[in-house]
Scaffold this motif. Sequence first.
Motif, PDB file in Angstrom:
ATOM      1  N   ARG A  78       2.675   4.439   1.316  1.00 29.78           N
ATOM      2  CA  ARG A  78       3.102   4.900   2.641  1.00 29.78           C
ATOM      3  C   ARG A  78       3.828   6.225   2.473  1.00 29.78           C
ATOM      4  O   ARG A  78       4.586   6.397   1.512  1.00 29.78           O
ATOM      5  CB  ARG A  78       4.006   3.884   3.340  1.00 29.78           C
ATOM      6  CG  ARG A  78       4.559   4.395   4.679  1.00 29.78           C
ATOM      7  CD  ARG A  78       5.403   3.360   5.396  1.00 29.78           C
ATOM      8  NE  ARG A  78       4.579   2.267   5.901  1.00 29.78           N
ATOM      9  CZ  ARG A  78       5.073   1.258   6.625  1.00 29.78           C
ATOM     10  NH1 ARG A  78       6.367   1.207   6.905  1.00 29.78           N
ATOM     11  NH2 ARG A  78       4.267   0.295   7.057  1.00 29.78           N
TER      12      ARG A  78
ATOM     13  N   TYR B  79      -3.841   9.229  14.799  1.00 26.46           N
ATOM     14  CA  TYR B  79      -4.797   8.115  14.832  1.00 26.46           C
ATOM     15  C   TYR B  79      -6.226   8.641  14.779  1.00 26.46           C
ATOM     16  O   TYR B  79      -7.060   8.154  14.002  1.00 26.46           O
ATOM     17  CB  TYR B  79      -4.592   7.269  16.083  1.00 26.46           C
ATOM     18  CG  TYR B  79      -5.407   6.001  16.078  1.00 26.46           C
ATOM     19  CD1 TYR B  79      -4.845   4.804  15.661  1.00 26.46           C
ATOM     20  CD2 TYR B  79      -6.756   6.003  16.449  1.00 26.46           C
ATOM     21  CE1 TYR B  79      -5.598   3.631  15.627  1.00 26.46           C
ATOM     22  CE2 TYR B  79      -7.520   4.855  16.410  1.00 26.46           C
ATOM     23  CZ  TYR B  79      -6.932   3.667  16.000  1.00 26.46           C
ATOM     24  OH  TYR B  79      -7.688   2.521  15.955  1.00 26.46           O
TER      25      TYR B  79
ATOM     26  N   ALA C 130      -6.823   7.625  10.965  1.00 23.71           N
ATOM     27  CA  ALA C 130      -7.243   6.230  11.061  1.00 23.71           C
ATOM     28  C   ALA C 130      -8.704   6.099  11.475  1.00 23.71           C
ATOM     29  O   ALA C 130      -9.475   5.359  10.865  1.00 23.71           O
ATOM     30  CB  ALA C 130      -6.349   5.486  12.050  1.00 23.71           C
TER      31      ALA C 130
ATOM     32  N   ALA D  98       0.850  -1.189   0.000  1.00 24.70           N
ATOM     33  CA  ALA D  98       0.000   0.000   0.000  1.00 24.70           C
ATOM     34  C   ALA D  98       0.884   1.236   0.000  1.00 24.70           C
ATOM     35  O   ALA D  98       2.043   1.182   0.435  1.00 24.70           O
ATOM     36  CB  ALA D  98      -0.912   0.002   1.225  1.00 24.70           C
TER      37      ALA D  98
ATOM     38  N   ALA E  54      -5.957   6.059   6.727  1.00 24.16           N
ATOM     39  CA  ALA E  54      -4.723   5.377   7.135  1.00 24.16           C
ATOM     40  C   ALA E  54      -5.050   4.101   7.883  1.00 24.16           C
ATOM     41  O   ALA E  54      -6.052   4.019   8.609  1.00 24.16           O
ATOM     42  CB  ALA E  54      -3.877   6.290   8.022  1.00 24.16           C
ATOM     43  N   GLN E  55      -4.198   3.107   7.713  1.00 29.25           N
ATOM     44  CA  GLN E  55      -4.360   1.860   8.446  1.00 29.25           C
ATOM     45  C   GLN E  55      -4.094   2.101   9.937  1.00 29.25           C
ATOM     46  O   GLN E  55      -3.075   2.703  10.293  1.00 29.25           O
ATOM     47  CB  GLN E  55      -3.419   0.797   7.903  1.00 29.25           C
ATOM     48  CG  GLN E  55      -3.692   0.423   6.454  1.00 29.25           C
ATOM     49  CD  GLN E  55      -2.810  -0.701   5.965  1.00 29.25           C
ATOM     50  OE1 GLN E  55      -2.533  -1.649   6.704  1.00 29.25           O
ATOM     51  NE2 GLN E  55      -2.352  -0.609   4.721  1.00 29.25           N
TER      52      GLN E  55
ATOM     53  N   ARG F 248     -10.447   7.939   8.082  1.00 33.23           N
ATOM     54  CA  ARG F 248     -10.288   6.528   7.687  1.00 33.23           C
ATOM     55  C   ARG F 248      -9.508   6.389   6.377  1.00 33.23           C
ATOM     56  O   ARG F 248      -9.880   5.639   5.472  1.00 33.23           O
ATOM     57  CB  ARG F 248     -11.652   5.825   7.586  1.00 33.23           C
ATOM     58  CG  ARG F 248     -12.430   5.848   8.887  1.00 33.23           C
ATOM     59  CD  ARG F 248     -13.728   5.077   8.790  1.00 33.23           C
ATOM     60  NE  ARG F 248     -13.495   3.652   8.575  1.00 33.23           N
ATOM     61  CZ  ARG F 248     -13.179   2.777   9.522  1.00 33.23           C
ATOM     62  NH1 ARG F 248     -13.021   3.187  10.778  1.00 33.23           N
ATOM     63  NH2 ARG F 248     -13.018   1.507   9.233  1.00 33.23           N
TER      64      ARG F 248
ATOM     65  N   THR G 200       0.290   4.769   6.537  1.00 37.42           N
ATOM     66  CA  THR G 200       0.132   3.838   5.421  1.00 37.42           C
ATOM     67  C   THR G 200      -1.336   3.821   5.021  1.00 37.42           C
ATOM     68  O   THR G 200      -2.225   3.753   5.869  1.00 37.42           O
ATOM     69  CB  THR G 200       0.598   2.429   5.823  1.00 37.42           C
ATOM     70  OG1 THR G 200       1.953   2.491   6.264  1.00 37.42           O
ATOM     71  CG2 THR G 200       0.491   1.460   4.653  1.00 37.42           C
ATOM     72  N   ALA G 201      -1.584   3.887   3.731  1.00 31.20           N
ATOM     73  CA  ALA G 201      -2.940   4.079   3.210  1.00 31.20           C
ATOM     74  C   ALA G 201      -3.813   2.839   3.388  1.00 31.20           C
ATOM     75  O   ALA G 201      -3.357   1.702   3.267  1.00 31.20           O
ATOM     76  CB  ALA G 201      -2.889   4.455   1.732  1.00 31.20           C
ATOM     77  N   ARG G 202      -5.094   3.092   3.663  1.00 25.29           N
ATOM     78  CA  ARG G 202      -6.090   2.033   3.574  1.00 25.29           C
ATOM     79  C   ARG G 202      -6.312   1.675   2.097  1.00 25.29           C
ATOM     80  O   ARG G 202      -5.991   2.467   1.201  1.00 25.29           O
ATOM     81  CB  ARG G 202      -7.416   2.493   4.185  1.00 25.29           C
ATOM     82  CG  ARG G 202      -7.443   2.582   5.703  1.00 25.29           C
ATOM     83  CD  ARG G 202      -8.815   3.046   6.144  1.00 25.29           C
ATOM     84  NE  ARG G 202      -8.903   3.244   7.582  1.00 25.29           N
ATOM     85  CZ  ARG G 202      -9.379   2.356   8.446  1.00 25.29           C
ATOM     86  NH1 ARG G 202      -9.794   1.177   8.003  1.00 25.29           N
ATOM     87  NH2 ARG G 202      -9.459   2.633   9.737  1.00 25.29           N
ATOM     88  N   PRO G 203      -6.893   0.506   1.829  1.00 24.14           N
ATOM     89  CA  PRO G 203      -7.182   0.131   0.431  1.00 24.14           C
ATOM     90  C   PRO G 203      -8.033   1.197  -0.258  1.00 24.14           C
ATOM     91  O   PRO G 203      -9.012   1.709   0.294  1.00 24.14           O
ATOM     92  CB  PRO G 203      -7.946  -1.189   0.574  1.00 24.14           C
ATOM     93  CG  PRO G 203      -7.440  -1.768   1.862  1.00 24.14           C
ATOM     94  CD  PRO G 203      -7.207  -0.589   2.761  1.00 24.14           C
TER      95      PRO G 203
END
Length: 429
Positions: free
Chosen positions: A254, A288, A292, A252, A298-299, A296, A322-325
């Motif tokens: 980052r 976070y 995150a 993914a 970032a992982q 939503r 790090t990116a979410r899908p």
Amino acid sequence: MPDSGYPWPIETSRLDNGLRVVVSEDRTAPAVAVNLWYDVGSRHEPAGQTGFAHLFEHLMFEGSVNVAKTEHMKLIQGSGGSLNATTNPDRTNYFETVPAEHLELALWLEADRMGGLVPALTQETLDNQRDVVKNERRQRYENVPYGDAWLRLLPLLYPPGHPYHHATIGSMADLNAADLATFQAFHQTYYAPNNAVLTVVGDATASDVFALADKYFGALPARDDIPSAPDGHSVPATGQTAVESVSADVPAPRVYIAHRSYPFGTPGYNVITVLATILGSGRGSRLYQRLADGERIAQPDLVGAYGVDLAHAPAPLIATATARPGVSAERLAGGLAEVVDELATVPVTAAELDRAKALLSTGWWRQLSTVDGRADLLGRYATQFGDPARIADQLPGLLAVTADQIAEAAAEVLATDRVVLTYLPEETS
């Protein structure tokens, strides 16, 4: 030292050959930690010798005058102990924790490899450990997703010629080009008693440790011409953002955002430590909560911020996500930068400050809860600041940080050169 960050006794001595000895007695359990800090890390390496300090971390376990190859490890582990070593830009350290009755064994082993490695060092051993380091580079840096981030961030943060420009793993070309005599000279230059601090913490009296240290280390000669590392405190500003994008086999996108801050051990770095905790430590952190849990993008387990505890130049402050899908690198980078920049404009709340200080207090006492953790910290303060008792100031210094100081530090640090390092999956680049 009541009401301090270190409530155990600290006693010090110096042998005639310059070896500094630090003892902190603790009779709670029949164990002792032995920790030897050498004032040599990658910042000391001259051009053409990068990676030497780290290679010696390996070579020091390969035998010395009176200790056969791998015997150091067998003797310590066979006595019920544990051992290891680490290298960073500032120093190299070697450490054992053993039952108290085996303190003398640990000191003899450390003295033998301080003074007796070079006569036992062979071309075969050197070649073998060079191959070990090459494998380590492949396994830890080259064949791991995002594994070479530190290798890329350092030259972006520090210009060529700066002592922090290169990582401790060094250049494989430098390691391959040097002959046995060059490596022997490096050890003889830096592995001297007057370039080291021996720390013993646990079930031993200071008088006994001082006597044993003199018995085993006292005859080792001092080195009068140990070269100083280049001064890295002044880093010219470019006034620009250094941007690097890497297409790699990563799952993914980052993004890393990094700035130079203040040297570890300074009041400014205490502020940065609290700032980084507020920014990126745990579920209550700004990163976070915003990236995150809120947006939503970032992982959750791959977002954070931290300072790197380097003492001899403005130390890095790093934030990463790090990116979410389905989230692009551009969107992630924008969100990360926004939260980082708000440190200078959105005041830290009392709740944020209290939470950060609670986390830092817990981490501090957790490190001090073991004899080996205490020995390493005392060795650090003795080596880097000349006084192990300065350890007692660390926690009070963190707890004294104010919201106004965080705002001031953020405004100053974030106005300096920024580094943005982005990883892109190969298939989407």
